[in-house]
Design a protein around this motif. Sequence first.
Motif, PDB file in Angstrom:
ATOM      1  N   LEU A   8       0.831  -1.209   0.000  1.00 10.22           N
ATOM      2  CA  LEU A   8       0.000   0.000   0.000  1.00 10.22           C
ATOM      3  C   LEU A   8       0.862   1.254   0.000  1.00 10.22           C
ATOM      4  O   LEU A   8       0.562   2.229  -0.698  1.00 10.22           O
ATOM      5  N   GLU A   9       1.947   1.221   0.789  1.00 10.38           N
ATOM      6  CA  GLU A   9       2.854   2.371   0.831  1.00 10.38           C
ATOM      7  C   GLU A   9       3.503   2.601  -0.533  1.00 10.38           C
ATOM      8  O   GLU A   9       3.615   3.722  -1.016  1.00 10.38           O
ATOM      9  N   ARG A  10       3.940   1.536  -1.181  1.00  6.36           N
ATOM     10  CA  ARG A  10       4.541   1.652  -2.514  1.00  6.36           C
ATOM     11  C   ARG A  10       3.532   2.185  -3.522  1.00  6.36           C
ATOM     12  O   ARG A  10       3.875   3.001  -4.383  1.00  6.36           O
ATOM     13  N   GLU A  11       2.309   1.721  -3.442  1.00  2.00           N
ATOM     14  CA  GLU A  11       1.267   2.217  -4.350  1.00  2.00           C
ATOM     15  C   GLU A  11       1.033   3.703  -4.163  1.00  2.00           C
ATOM     16  O   GLU A  11       0.863   4.443  -5.140  1.00  2.00           O
ATOM     17  N   LYS A  12       1.049   4.164  -2.914  1.00  4.31           N
ATOM     18  CA  LYS A  12       0.875   5.596  -2.642  1.00  4.31           C
ATOM     19  C   LYS A  12       2.016   6.396  -3.253  1.00  4.31           C
ATOM     20  O   LYS A  12       1.806   7.436  -3.874  1.00  4.31           O
ATOM     21  N   ARG A  13       3.268   5.892  -3.067  1.00 10.91           N
ATOM     22  CA  ARG A  13       4.418   6.598  -3.632  1.00 10.91           C
ATOM     23  C   ARG A  13       4.360   6.631  -5.152  1.00 10.91           C
ATOM     24  O   ARG A  13       4.666   7.653  -5.778  1.00 10.91           O
ATOM     25  N   LEU A  14       3.949   5.513  -5.741  1.00 11.96           N
ATOM     26  CA  LEU A  14       3.832   5.472  -7.199  1.00 11.96           C
ATOM     27  C   LEU A  14       2.768   6.438  -7.699  1.00 11.96           C
ATOM     28  O   LEU A  14       2.959   7.111  -8.718  1.00 11.96           O
ATOM     29  N   ALA A  15       1.655   6.519  -6.991  1.00 11.55           N
ATOM     30  CA  ALA A  15       0.594   7.445  -7.385  1.00 11.55           C
ATOM     31  C   ALA A  15       1.089   8.890  -7.315  1.00 11.55           C
ATOM     32  O   ALA A  15       0.804   9.703  -8.201  1.00 11.55           O
ATOM     33  N   GLU A  16       1.860   9.219  -6.267  1.00  8.43           N
ATOM     34  CA  GLU A  16       2.411  10.570  -6.136  1.00  8.43           C
ATOM     35  C   GLU A  16       3.381  10.873  -7.275  1.00  8.43           C
ATOM     36  O   GLU A  16       3.369  11.954  -7.841  1.00  8.43           O
ATOM     37  N   ARG A  17       4.233   9.888  -7.597  1.00  7.13           N
ATOM     38  CA  ARG A  17       5.182  10.083  -8.703  1.00  7.13           C
ATOM     39  C   ARG A  17       4.457  10.280 -10.026  1.00  7.13           C
ATOM     40  O   ARG A  17       4.855  11.105 -10.845  1.00  7.13           O
ATOM     41  N   GLU A  18       3.398   9.525 -10.242  1.00  8.07           N
ATOM     42  CA  GLU A  18       2.627   9.677 -11.479  1.00  8.07           C
ATOM     43  C   GLU A  18       2.021  11.062 -11.582  1.00  8.07           C
ATOM     44  O   GLU A  18       2.021  11.674 -12.652  1.00  8.07           O
ATOM     45  N   LYS A  19       1.520  11.587 -10.462  1.00  9.06           N
ATOM     46  CA  LYS A  19       0.960  12.945 -10.464  1.00  9.06           C
ATOM     47  C   LYS A  19       2.041  13.967 -10.798  1.00  9.06           C
ATOM     48  O   LYS A  19       1.803  14.903 -11.568  1.00  9.06           O
ATOM     49  N   GLU A  20       3.240  13.803 -10.215  1.00  6.19           N
ATOM     50  CA  GLU A  20       4.335  14.717 -10.503  1.00  6.19           C
ATOM     51  C   GLU A  20       4.728  14.668 -11.979  1.00  6.19           C
ATOM     52  O   GLU A  20       4.957  15.703 -12.606  1.00  6.19           O
ATOM     53  N   ILE A  21       4.786  13.465 -12.517  1.00  3.97           N
ATOM     54  CA  ILE A  21       5.141  13.302 -13.931  1.00  3.97           C
ATOM     55  C   ILE A  21       4.090  13.950 -14.826  1.00  3.97           C
ATOM     56  O   ILE A  21       4.422  14.612 -15.817  1.00  3.97           O
ATOM     57  N   GLU A  22       2.821  13.795 -14.488  1.00  4.11           N
ATOM     58  CA  GLU A  22       1.758  14.407 -15.282  1.00  4.11           C
ATOM     59  C   GLU A  22       1.865  15.925 -15.274  1.00  4.11           C
ATOM     60  O   GLU A  22       1.705  16.573 -16.317  1.00  4.11           O
ATOM     61  N   THR A  23       2.151  16.509 -14.102  1.00  4.70           N
ATOM     62  CA  THR A  23       2.283  17.970 -14.050  1.00  4.70           C
ATOM     63  C   THR A  23       3.492  18.424 -14.849  1.00  4.70           C
ATOM     64  O   THR A  23       3.441  19.447 -15.535  1.00  4.70           O
ATOM     65  N   ARG A  24       4.601  17.672 -14.792  1.00  5.73           N
ATOM     66  CA  ARG A  24       5.778  18.024 -15.586  1.00  5.73           C
ATOM     67  C   ARG A  24       5.469  17.949 -17.078  1.00  5.73           C
ATOM     68  O   ARG A  24       5.885  18.816 -17.847  1.00  5.73           O
ATOM     69  N   GLU A  25       4.753  16.911 -17.483  1.00  6.51           N
ATOM     70  CA  GLU A  25       4.404  16.771 -18.894  1.00  6.51           C
ATOM     71  C   GLU A  25       3.528  17.920 -19.368  1.00  6.51           C
ATOM     72  O   GLU A  25       3.699  18.427 -20.475  1.00  6.51           O
ATOM     73  N   LYS A  26       2.598  18.347 -18.518  1.00 10.04           N
ATOM     74  CA  LYS A  26       1.742  19.476 -18.887  1.00 10.04           C
ATOM     75  C   LYS A  26       2.569  20.737 -19.070  1.00 10.04           C
ATOM     76  O   LYS A  26       2.342  21.504 -19.997  1.00 10.04           O
ATOM     77  N   LYS A  27       3.534  20.964 -18.177  1.00 12.31           N
ATOM     78  CA  LYS A  27       4.396  22.133 -18.302  1.00 12.31           C
ATOM     79  C   LYS A  27       5.226  22.056 -19.579  1.00 12.31           C
ATOM     80  O   LYS A  27       5.386  23.047 -20.287  1.00 12.31           O
ATOM     81  N   LEU A  28       5.776  20.881 -19.870  1.00 19.00           N
ATOM     82  CA  LEU A  28       6.581  20.724 -21.079  1.00 19.00           C
ATOM     83  C   LEU A  28       5.735  20.885 -22.335  1.00 19.00           C
ATOM     84  O   LEU A  28       6.188  21.449 -23.325  1.00 19.00           O
ATOM     85  N   ASP A  29       4.502  20.391 -22.297  1.00 16.43           N
ATOM     86  CA  ASP A  29       3.610  20.557 -23.441  1.00 16.43           C
ATOM     87  C   ASP A  29       3.343  22.038 -23.695  1.00 16.43           C
ATOM     88  O   ASP A  29       3.333  22.486 -24.837  1.00 16.43           O
ATOM     89  N   ALA A  30       3.142  22.794 -22.619  1.00 18.21           N
ATOM     90  CA  ALA A  30       2.911  24.227 -22.771  1.00 18.21           C
ATOM     91  C   ALA A  30       4.155  24.906 -23.337  1.00 18.21           C
ATOM     92  O   ALA A  30       4.064  25.768 -24.216  1.00 18.21           O
ATOM     93  N   PHE A  31       5.324  24.509 -22.858  1.00 15.68           N
ATOM     94  CA  PHE A  31       6.576  25.076 -23.360  1.00 15.68           C
ATOM     95  C   PHE A  31       6.778  24.726 -24.830  1.00 15.68           C
ATOM     96  O   PHE A  31       7.142  25.581 -25.635  1.00 15.68           O
ATOM     97  N   SER A  32       6.534  23.471 -25.177  1.00 13.54           N
ATOM     98  CA  SER A  32       6.689  23.042 -26.571  1.00 13.54           C
ATOM     99  C   SER A  32       5.731  23.798 -27.485  1.00 13.54           C
ATOM    100  O   SER A  32       6.098  24.177 -28.595  1.00 13.54           O
TER     101      SER A  32
END
Length: 81
Positions: A8-32
């Motif tokens: 459960l702890e690993r799943e929580k960490r993975l979910a947090e990482r996925e959210k961070e990656i999604e926000t980074r991708e959105k920023k990069l998409d805007a920059f691109s």
Amino acid sequence: MSKEEELLEREKRLAEREKEIETREKKLDAFSAAVQDRKEAWYDHVRLSEKQLTVIIRIVYALLGIVAVLIILEATGIFKL
């Protein structure tokens, strides 16, 4: 901790990482998109084809790179002008 709690702890960490990656991708998409818009604005102002302008831009970047290398070589004393 039991194995279930660890999972459960690993799943929580993975979910947090996925959210961070999604926000980074959105920023990069805007920059691109901004870079693409800027590039298209250049194509509108200059009366050259897209391919010709891209070649010119690449040549300018290459020349800037050469100048930077020469500056570094001169600063280190390897190359004198």
